[in-house]
Design a protein around this motif. Sequence first.
Motif, PDB file in Angstrom:
ATOM      1  N   ALA A   1      42.969  35.175  45.346  1.00  0.00           N
ATOM      2  CA  ALA A   1      43.346  36.452  45.962  1.00  0.00           C
ATOM      3  C   ALA A   1      43.017  36.452  47.457  1.00  0.00           C
ATOM      4  O   ALA A   1      43.808  36.935  48.281  1.00  0.00           O
ATOM      5  CB  ALA A   1      42.638  37.601  45.259  1.00  0.00           C
ATOM      6  N   ALA A   2      41.856  35.909  47.823  1.00  0.00           N
ATOM      7  CA  ALA A   2      41.479  35.837  49.237  1.00  0.00           C
ATOM      8  C   ALA A   2      42.461  34.976  50.020  1.00  0.00           C
ATOM      9  O   ALA A   2      42.835  35.301  51.151  1.00  0.00           O
ATOM     10  CB  ALA A   2      40.064  35.285  49.373  1.00  0.00           C
ATOM     11  N   ALA A   3      42.901  33.869  49.392  1.00  0.00           N
ATOM     12  CA  ALA A   3      43.899  33.015  50.043  1.00  0.00           C
ATOM     13  C   ALA A   3      45.201  33.783  50.241  1.00  0.00           C
ATOM     14  O   ALA A   3      45.836  33.701  51.302  1.00  0.00           O
ATOM     15  CB  ALA A   3      44.139  31.763  49.206  1.00  0.00           C
ATOM     16  N   GLY A   4      45.613  34.553  49.235  1.00  0.00           N
ATOM     17  CA  GLY A   4      46.835  35.335  49.350  1.00  0.00           C
ATOM     18  C   GLY A   4      46.758  36.385  50.445  1.00  0.00           C
ATOM     19  O   GLY A   4      47.717  36.590  51.208  1.00  0.00           O
ATOM     20  N   LEU A   5      45.612  37.047  50.556  1.00  0.00           N
ATOM     21  CA  LEU A   5      45.432  38.044  51.614  1.00  0.00           C
ATOM     22  C   LEU A   5      45.519  37.401  52.996  1.00  0.00           C
ATOM     23  O   LEU A   5      46.086  37.982  53.928  1.00  0.00           O
ATOM     24  CB  LEU A   5      44.080  38.741  51.457  1.00  0.00           C
ATOM     25  N   GLY A   6      44.950  36.207  53.121  1.00  0.00           N
ATOM     26  CA  GLY A   6      44.967  35.531  54.412  1.00  0.00           C
ATOM     27  C   GLY A   6      46.333  34.984  54.782  1.00  0.00           C
ATOM     28  O   GLY A   6      46.775  35.082  55.937  1.00  0.00           O
TER      29      GLY A   6
ATOM     30  N   PRO B   1      44.539  21.804  50.879  1.00  0.00           N
ATOM     31  CA  PRO B   1      45.187  23.038  51.342  1.00  0.00           C
ATOM     32  C   PRO B   1      44.211  24.075  51.883  1.00  0.00           C
ATOM     33  O   PRO B   1      44.571  24.858  52.768  1.00  0.00           O
ATOM     34  CB  PRO B   1      45.915  23.552  50.089  1.00  0.00           C
ATOM     35  N   VAL B   2      42.981  24.083  51.369  1.00  0.00           N
ATOM     36  CA  VAL B   2      41.976  25.006  51.914  1.00  0.00           C
ATOM     37  C   VAL B   2      41.745  24.703  53.399  1.00  0.00           C
ATOM     38  O   VAL B   2      41.716  25.612  54.242  1.00  0.00           O
ATOM     39  CB  VAL B   2      40.654  24.899  51.123  1.00  0.00           C
ATOM     40  N   ALA B   3      41.605  23.418  53.719  1.00  0.00           N
ATOM     41  CA  ALA B   3      41.382  23.021  55.117  1.00  0.00           C
ATOM     42  C   ALA B   3      42.589  23.354  55.986  1.00  0.00           C
ATOM     43  O   ALA B   3      42.445  23.787  57.141  1.00  0.00           O
ATOM     44  CB  ALA B   3      41.081  21.522  55.184  1.00  0.00           C
ATOM     45  N   LEU B   4      43.796  23.184  55.436  1.00  0.00           N
ATOM     46  CA  LEU B   4      44.999  23.485  56.211  1.00  0.00           C
ATOM     47  C   LEU B   4      45.139  24.986  56.474  1.00  0.00           C
ATOM     48  O   LEU B   4      45.678  25.390  57.506  1.00  0.00           O
ATOM     49  CB  LEU B   4      46.228  22.953  55.479  1.00  0.00           C
ATOM     50  N   LEU B   5      44.634  25.796  55.555  1.00  0.00           N
ATOM     51  CA  LEU B   5      44.633  27.240  55.797  1.00  0.00           C
ATOM     52  C   LEU B   5      43.743  27.570  56.995  1.00  0.00           C
ATOM     53  O   LEU B   5      44.089  28.394  57.842  1.00  0.00           O
ATOM     54  CB  LEU B   5      44.163  27.982  54.551  1.00  0.00           C
TER      55      LEU B   5
ATOM     56  N   ALA C   1      45.222  37.919  66.055  1.00  0.00           N
ATOM     57  CA  ALA C   1      43.966  38.260  65.376  1.00  0.00           C
ATOM     58  C   ALA C   1      44.134  38.258  63.863  1.00  0.00           C
ATOM     59  O   ALA C   1      43.257  37.780  63.129  1.00  0.00           O
ATOM     60  CB  ALA C   1      43.474  39.630  65.846  1.00  0.00           C
ATOM     61  N   VAL C   2      45.264  38.776  63.385  1.00  0.00           N
ATOM     62  CA  VAL C   2      45.505  38.815  61.941  1.00  0.00           C
ATOM     63  C   VAL C   2      45.582  37.403  61.364  1.00  0.00           C
ATOM     64  O   VAL C   2      44.992  37.112  60.315  1.00  0.00           O
ATOM     65  CB  VAL C   2      46.800  39.598  61.635  1.00  0.00           C
ATOM     66  N   VAL C   3      46.298  36.508  62.045  1.00  0.00           N
ATOM     67  CA  VAL C   3      46.411  35.133  61.564  1.00  0.00           C
ATOM     68  C   VAL C   3      45.065  34.414  61.643  1.00  0.00           C
ATOM     69  O   VAL C   3      44.683  33.668  60.732  1.00  0.00           O
ATOM     70  CB  VAL C   3      47.478  34.367  62.381  1.00  0.00           C
ATOM     71  N   ARG C   4      44.317  34.643  62.707  1.00  0.00           N
ATOM     72  CA  ARG C   4      43.020  33.978  62.867  1.00  0.00           C
ATOM     73  C   ARG C   4      42.033  34.397  61.773  1.00  0.00           C
ATOM     74  O   ARG C   4      41.405  33.556  61.122  1.00  0.00           O
ATOM     75  CB  ARG C   4      42.436  34.307  64.242  1.00  0.00           C
ATOM     76  N   ILE C   5      41.918  35.687  61.535  1.00  0.00           N
ATOM     77  CA  ILE C   5      40.985  36.188  60.520  1.00  0.00           C
ATOM     78  C   ILE C   5      41.435  35.745  59.126  1.00  0.00           C
ATOM     79  O   ILE C   5      40.623  35.318  58.297  1.00  0.00           O
ATOM     80  CB  ILE C   5      40.874  37.721  60.603  1.00  0.00           C
ATOM     81  N   GLY C   6      42.741  35.841  58.869  1.00  0.00           N
ATOM     82  CA  GLY C   6      43.252  35.435  57.568  1.00  0.00           C
ATOM     83  C   GLY C   6      43.073  33.962  57.297  1.00  0.00           C
ATOM     84  O   GLY C   6      42.737  33.559  56.176  1.00  0.00           O
ATOM     85  N   GLY C   7      43.277  33.131  58.330  1.00  0.00           N
ATOM     86  CA  GLY C   7      43.138  31.693  58.149  1.00  0.00           C
ATOM     87  C   GLY C   7      41.708  31.271  57.892  1.00  0.00           C
ATOM     88  O   GLY C   7      41.416  30.580  56.903  1.00  0.00           O
ATOM     89  N   PHE C   8      40.812  31.683  58.748  1.00  0.00           N
ATOM     90  CA  PHE C   8      39.413  31.275  58.601  1.00  0.00           C
ATOM     91  C   PHE C   8      38.755  31.956  57.393  1.00  0.00           C
ATOM     92  O   PHE C   8      38.081  31.308  56.588  1.00  0.00           O
ATOM     93  CB  PHE C   8      38.632  31.596  59.876  1.00  0.00           C
ATOM     94  N   GLY C   9      38.962  33.265  57.258  1.00  0.00           N
ATOM     95  CA  GLY C   9      38.344  33.995  56.150  1.00  0.00           C
ATOM     96  C   GLY C   9      38.877  33.549  54.806  1.00  0.00           C
ATOM     97  O   GLY C   9      38.116  33.338  53.849  1.00  0.00           O
ATOM     98  N   GLY C  10      40.203  33.400  54.703  1.00  0.00           N
ATOM     99  CA  GLY C  10      40.800  32.967  53.448  1.00  0.00           C
ATOM    100  C   GLY C  10      40.335  31.587  53.035  1.00  0.00           C
ATOM    101  O   GLY C  10      40.047  31.334  51.852  1.00  0.00           O
ATOM    102  N   ALA C  11      40.239  30.671  53.992  1.00  0.00           N
ATOM    103  CA  ALA C  11      39.816  29.306  53.692  1.00  0.00           C
ATOM    104  C   ALA C  11      38.371  29.269  53.182  1.00  0.00           C
ATOM    105  O   ALA C  11      38.057  28.570  52.203  1.00  0.00           O
ATOM    106  CB  ALA C  11      39.957  28.424  54.931  1.00  0.00           C
ATOM    107  N   ILE C  12      37.495  30.013  53.817  1.00  0.00           N
ATOM    108  CA  ILE C  12      36.081  30.017  53.423  1.00  0.00           C
ATOM    109  C   ILE C  12      35.902  30.563  52.006  1.00  0.00           C
ATOM    110  O   ILE C  12      35.211  29.971  51.162  1.00  0.00           O
ATOM    111  CB  ILE C  12      35.247  30.827  54.439  1.00  0.00           C
TER     112      ILE C  12
ATOM    113  N   SER D   1      49.615  36.059  44.308  1.00  0.00           N
ATOM    114  CA  SER D   1      50.833  36.796  44.643  1.00  0.00           C
ATOM    115  C   SER D   1      50.559  38.278  44.844  1.00  0.00           C
ATOM    116  O   SER D   1      51.097  38.905  45.768  1.00  0.00           O
ATOM    117  CB  SER D   1      51.880  36.623  43.540  1.00  0.00           C
ATOM    118  N   LEU D   2      49.715  38.860  43.984  1.00  0.00           N
ATOM    119  CA  LEU D   2      49.388  40.276  44.117  1.00  0.00           C
ATOM    120  C   LEU D   2      48.696  40.543  45.440  1.00  0.00           C
ATOM    121  O   LEU D   2      48.980  41.537  46.125  1.00  0.00           O
ATOM    122  CB  LEU D   2      48.510  40.722  42.948  1.00  0.00           C
ATOM    123  N   ALA D   3      47.796  39.646  45.827  1.00  0.00           N
ATOM    124  CA  ALA D   3      47.110  39.803  47.112  1.00  0.00           C
ATOM    125  C   ALA D   3      48.087  39.678  48.274  1.00  0.00           C
ATOM    126  O   ALA D   3      47.985  40.408  49.276  1.00  0.00           O
ATOM    127  CB  ALA D   3      45.997  38.756  47.237  1.00  0.00           C
TER     128      ALA D   3
END
Length: 400
Positions: A321-326, A384-388, A281-292, A260-262
């Motif tokens: 936190a990475a998931a929240g940022l993405g 859920p990681v894969a769906l991100l 670009a924001v959604v693409r980076i957040g989705g792939f980066g957050g999932a990894i 939540s904080l992220a």
Amino acid sequence: MSQTLTPFQHGIRARNALWAIFFFMGVVSMGWVPRIPEIKEAIGLTNSQLGMVFIGSTIGAVLGAQFAGRAIHTFGTKKVVSGAVLVMPVGLIGMGSATTFTQLFLALFVMGFGYANLDITGNTVAVEVENLVDRKWMVSFHGCWSVGAFATTVLGGSIAHAVDPRENLIGVGIVSILFFIPLSRYMLPPDLDNHKGDDKDSSAKIPLFAKETAPLWWMGFGMLGGLIAEGSASDWGALLLKDSMGIGKGLNAAAFASFSLAMIIARFSGDWALTKFGPAAVVRIGGFGGAIIWGSAIAIAVPLSDSHPLPAFIIINIGFAAAGLGIGPMFPAFILAASRIPGIAPGVAIARVGVTGIAGYFIGPTITGFLADIFSLPVAMFYPVALLGMAGFFSRVIKV
């Protein structure tokens, strides 16, 4: 009232009210998250049974989103908000009072119905507020939701040893009603929200499947991926830390608190990021980066927790936190993209995309629960990681 204020002033007033409404939406919808392990244990639910309970909120959310899309165009956003702000807290109060599977299921149904109504309508008002004020506020509204979610998570975790879930949730529900009612009065008047009840407007009636509506489906699937990840992080994070990593009551809410904080950070910087880099670009980076990062953290932290609990605790929180940022900017990005499709009323477009995405928010944890009983919760969390990651893939349909 609409004659005493200029449209700009109405927009500013509605903006301020929306910040507070989204805050309390986060408080109410996430109010039970830090108490889920206790509620699950008190009622005697297995992981799959808890997952089945979430279907109640899924059904409520789907019906609520469908209702909102038509209702706001027929009655105006102000009237729909005024009803929805009462339904959500009633659902939370019911969740705190539930002693059986059926009661919890019905309470989640009410919560889901009210949440979807308020979410779709609130986002529709937010689009009009941006037009009136000529400023970007959408992501900050969702940032306020994340602040509320964070606050209620910290509160629930900090009082877990002193206050039982029933008192916690009923108290939060009553306080929220007391704030929601006056706030709903400051929504835009009918002559400014562009939803004047003209049900004959062709832009309000769109086919389920057609070439012009295909982008809404792809945006819905993208939002689905992000919200499944968000819902699973919310509803299973505490159980992952408790059952799979041996982290005790109260402290096991840390994963969702980090998440939540992220999201708060991502959302309050999101309007700037969407403007500078573009929503796609924001959604693409957040989705792939957050999932990894999230998936790597789960894979490392869970087995490490047996021998090195502190490093494992830090790693798992970094992952959440990475998931929240993405995930943070995703929902607003898809909502804005949907609202700007030519020839389709914004409220209807938002509802069409929202019904797909919000259903994912509620049904995702159900599937995670079934997978947890078949395999294990750490393994199930890779769903859920894969769906991100899938949400990052569907960033390609965002054209604004």
